[in-house]
Design a protein around this motif. Structure first.
Motif, PDB file in Angstrom:
ATOM      1  N   VAL A  68       3.516  91.011 -15.889  1.00  0.00           N
ATOM      2  CA  VAL A  68       4.330  89.851 -16.241  1.00  0.00           C
ATOM      3  C   VAL A  68       4.565  89.781 -17.732  1.00  0.00           C
ATOM      4  N   MET A  69       3.526  89.992 -18.528  1.00  0.00           N
ATOM      5  CA  MET A  69       3.660  89.884 -19.969  1.00  0.00           C
ATOM      6  C   MET A  69       4.434  91.043 -20.566  1.00  0.00           C
ATOM      7  N   GLU A  70       4.567  92.159 -19.792  1.00  0.00           N
ATOM      8  CA  GLU A  70       5.241  93.336 -20.325  1.00  0.00           C
ATOM      9  C   GLU A  70       6.703  93.387 -19.916  1.00  0.00           C
ATOM     10  N   TYR A  71       7.092  92.557 -18.957  1.00  0.00           N
ATOM     11  CA  TYR A  71       8.463  92.634 -18.452  1.00  0.00           C
ATOM     12  C   TYR A  71       9.431  92.215 -19.549  1.00  0.00           C
ATOM     13  N   PRO A  72      10.361  93.079 -19.942  1.00  0.00           N
ATOM     14  CA  PRO A  72      11.229  92.781 -21.085  1.00  0.00           C
ATOM     15  C   PRO A  72      12.160  91.611 -20.859  1.00  0.00           C
ATOM     16  N   SER A  73      12.713  91.472 -19.643  1.00  0.00           N
ATOM     17  CA  SER A  73      13.626  90.373 -19.366  1.00  0.00           C
ATOM     18  C   SER A  73      13.820  90.262 -17.863  1.00  0.00           C
ATOM     19  N   PRO A  74      13.663  89.075 -17.277  1.00  0.00           N
ATOM     20  CA  PRO A  74      13.825  88.925 -15.836  1.00  0.00           C
ATOM     21  C   PRO A  74      15.270  89.022 -15.386  1.00  0.00           C
ATOM     22  N   VAL A  75      16.214  88.958 -16.296  1.00  0.00           N
ATOM     23  CA  VAL A  75      17.639  88.993 -15.953  1.00  0.00           C
ATOM     24  C   VAL A  75      18.313  90.097 -16.759  1.00  0.00           C
ATOM     25  N   PRO A  76      19.116  90.939 -16.100  1.00  0.00           N
ATOM     26  CA  PRO A  76      19.823  91.996 -16.834  1.00  0.00           C
ATOM     27  C   PRO A  76      20.647  91.433 -17.977  1.00  0.00           C
ATOM     28  N   LYS A  77      20.774  92.222 -19.019  1.00  0.00           N
ATOM     29  CA  LYS A  77      21.511  91.778 -20.212  1.00  0.00           C
ATOM     30  C   LYS A  77      22.947  91.405 -19.857  1.00  0.00           C
ATOM     31  N   GLY A  78      23.350  90.238 -20.295  1.00  0.00           N
ATOM     32  CA  GLY A  78      24.700  89.763 -20.058  1.00  0.00           C
ATOM     33  C   GLY A  78      24.894  89.049 -18.737  1.00  0.00           C
ATOM     34  N   GLU A  79      23.881  89.116 -17.843  1.00  0.00           N
ATOM     35  CA  GLU A  79      24.042  88.505 -16.525  1.00  0.00           C
ATOM     36  C   GLU A  79      24.059  86.979 -16.614  1.00  0.00           C
ATOM     37  N   TRP A 102     -16.625  89.126 -11.623  1.00  0.00           N
ATOM     38  CA  TRP A 102     -15.843  87.894 -11.498  1.00  0.00           C
ATOM     39  C   TRP A 102     -14.633  87.875 -12.427  1.00  0.00           C
ATOM     40  N   LEU A 103     -14.666  88.729 -13.466  1.00  0.00           N
ATOM     41  CA  LEU A 103     -13.575  88.727 -14.424  1.00  0.00           C
ATOM     42  C   LEU A 103     -12.257  89.189 -13.788  1.00  0.00           C
ATOM     43  N   ILE A 104     -12.327  90.077 -12.806  1.00  0.00           N
ATOM     44  CA  ILE A 104     -11.115  90.628 -12.202  1.00  0.00           C
ATOM     45  C   ILE A 104     -10.331  89.555 -11.440  1.00  0.00           C
ATOM     46  N   PRO A 105     -10.964  88.854 -10.466  1.00  0.00           N
ATOM     47  CA  PRO A 105     -10.188  87.791  -9.797  1.00  0.00           C
ATOM     48  C   PRO A 105      -9.781  86.666 -10.744  1.00  0.00           C
ATOM     49  N   TYR A 106     -10.587  86.408 -11.776  1.00  0.00           N
ATOM     50  CA  TYR A 106     -10.256  85.365 -12.744  1.00  0.00           C
ATOM     51  C   TYR A 106      -8.970  85.740 -13.493  1.00  0.00           C
ATOM     52  N   ALA A 107      -8.859  87.005 -13.890  1.00  0.00           N
ATOM     53  CA  ALA A 107      -7.659  87.471 -14.594  1.00  0.00           C
ATOM     54  C   ALA A 107      -6.436  87.404 -13.673  1.00  0.00           C
ATOM     55  N   ASP A 108      -6.636  87.771 -12.386  1.00  0.00           N
ATOM     56  CA  ASP A 108      -5.529  87.688 -11.427  1.00  0.00           C
ATOM     57  C   ASP A 108      -5.055  86.248 -11.263  1.00  0.00           C
ATOM     58  N   LEU A 109      -6.013  85.326 -11.234  1.00  0.00           N
ATOM     59  CA  LEU A 109      -5.676  83.911 -11.094  1.00  0.00           C
ATOM     60  C   LEU A 109      -4.851  83.422 -12.275  1.00  0.00           C
ATOM     61  N   LEU A 110      -5.236  83.812 -13.486  1.00  0.00           N
ATOM     62  CA  LEU A 110      -4.490  83.412 -14.674  1.00  0.00           C
ATOM     63  C   LEU A 110      -3.062  83.957 -14.630  1.00  0.00           C
ATOM     64  N   THR A 111      -2.920  85.201 -14.163  1.00  0.00           N
ATOM     65  CA  THR A 111      -1.592  85.810 -14.065  1.00  0.00           C
ATOM     66  C   THR A 111      -0.706  85.041 -13.083  1.00  0.00           C
ATOM     67  N   LEU A 112      -1.298  84.687 -11.917  1.00  0.00           N
ATOM     68  CA  LEU A 112      -0.531  83.933 -10.925  1.00  0.00           C
ATOM     69  C   LEU A 112      -0.149  82.554 -11.431  1.00  0.00           C
ATOM     70  N   LEU A 113      -1.049  81.899 -12.164  1.00  0.00           N
ATOM     71  CA  LEU A 113      -0.737  80.588 -12.736  1.00  0.00           C
ATOM     72  C   LEU A 113       0.406  80.685 -13.738  1.00  0.00           C
ATOM     73  N   LEU A 114       0.367  81.742 -14.564  1.00  0.00           N
ATOM     74  CA  LEU A 114       1.444  81.944 -15.536  1.00  0.00           C
ATOM     75  C   LEU A 114       2.776  82.122 -14.816  1.00  0.00           C
ATOM     76  N   ALA A 115       2.761  82.932 -13.760  1.00  0.00           N
ATOM     77  CA  ALA A 115       3.992  83.155 -12.992  1.00  0.00           C
ATOM     78  C   ALA A 115       4.488  81.851 -12.382  1.00  0.00           C
ATOM     79  N   LEU A 116       3.551  81.043 -11.861  1.00  0.00           N
ATOM     80  CA  LEU A 116       3.926  79.770 -11.259  1.00  0.00           C
ATOM     81  C   LEU A 116       4.603  78.855 -12.264  1.00  0.00           C
ATOM     82  N   PHE A 117       4.039  78.731 -13.466  1.00  0.00           N
ATOM     83  CA  PHE A 117       4.620  77.856 -14.481  1.00  0.00           C
ATOM     84  C   PHE A 117       6.008  78.335 -14.908  1.00  0.00           C
TER      85      PHE A 117
END
Length: 247
Positions: A63-74, A17-32
């Motif tokens: 999601v937590m590892e992505y350095p920046s959603p927008v290129p530098k200077g954009e 159950w931990l796997i879908p639970y972790a996926d759910l938390l990730t999706l909630l974070l993305a939503l917020f």
């Protein structure tokens, strides 16, 4: 034996159950994050965020590892482009304001019409007593030339969105046609808009009508002078917003 069997069962609990639970938390974070982005940045920046999240969920980094959603200077580039676009459009609206005020002056209507550039757009205010009889939403035949002439000042390429709104004072109304000030204000806005749209150079898709009744006063209703100011029709000319580039 029964006790040992229960102990073995406890030591090997199913943790799948931990796997879908972790996926759910990730999706909630993305939503917020997306909701926050929608409330604080414009459409172009939101598109950049959308591309970043799309990359994340189709094989990119987490999601937590992505350095920046927008290129530098954009972001800075988009801000400058937006400010430049807004400045240019505001200048165009200022030119329309000058034309309207020149028309008002030429017709000696300074006490009846007013044009002011606001944060929302160019607002033209018309006192209702030069258009309608008391309790009526029909523009007087001899006064139909006013909206007709104003319509020529609203023509633009591309067309700007325009909101026509009706307003009343707080004196209750109840006659054979209107049961409330709300109904009267809506129909006055619609009737005024219909005359404007007799000008075939205007695009009906860019127009909308609203009625606010007595609920958007600009003066006190405690005096006749204040109530007269509140009985009005307003034309709000919205700025043309720069559309986000398609990918």
């Amino acid at each position: 034996m029964a006790k040992r069997k229960k102990k073995d069962h406890d030591e090997h609990m199913d943790e799948s159950w931990l796997i879908p639970y972790a996926d759910l938390l990730t999706l909630l974070l993305a939503l917020f994050i997306v909701l926050f982005a929608m409330s604080s940045i414009d459409a172009q920046k939101f598109q950049l965020l959308s591309r970043a999240f799309n990359s994340t969920f189709t094989g990119g980094t987490g999601v937590m590892e992505y350095p920046s959603p927008v290129p530098k200077g954009e972001m800075e580039k988009l801000d400058k482009e937006k400010q430049k676009s807004e400045s240019s459009e505001r200048k165009k609206l200022r030119d329309v304001e000058k034309k309207v005020n020149a028309y008002i002056k030429s017709k000696n209507l300074q006490s009846k019409l007013k044009a002011v550039l606001t944060d929302e757009g160019l607002l033209i205010t018309i006192h209702d007593d030069i258009l309608f009889d008391s309790g009526s939403a029909t523009i007087r035949r001899n006064d139909r030339n006013l909206p007709s002439e104003i319509s020529n000042l609203l023509v633009s390429d591309p067309p700007r969105n325009i909101i026509v709104s009706g307003h009343t004072d707080n004196i209750p109304i109840s006659n054979s046609r209107f049961q409330s000030n709300w109904e009267l204000s809506v129909m006055r806005a619609v009737e005024f808009m219909k005359v404007l749209l007799e000008n075939k150079k205007l695009d009906p898709q860019a127009f909308s009508a609203k009625g606010f009744g007595e609920y958007k006063p600009i003066a006190s209703n405690s005096s006749e002078a204040g109530r007269q100011k509140n009985r009005r029709v307003e034309i709000l000319i919205l700025p043309i917003e720069k559309k986000p580039e398609k990918n």
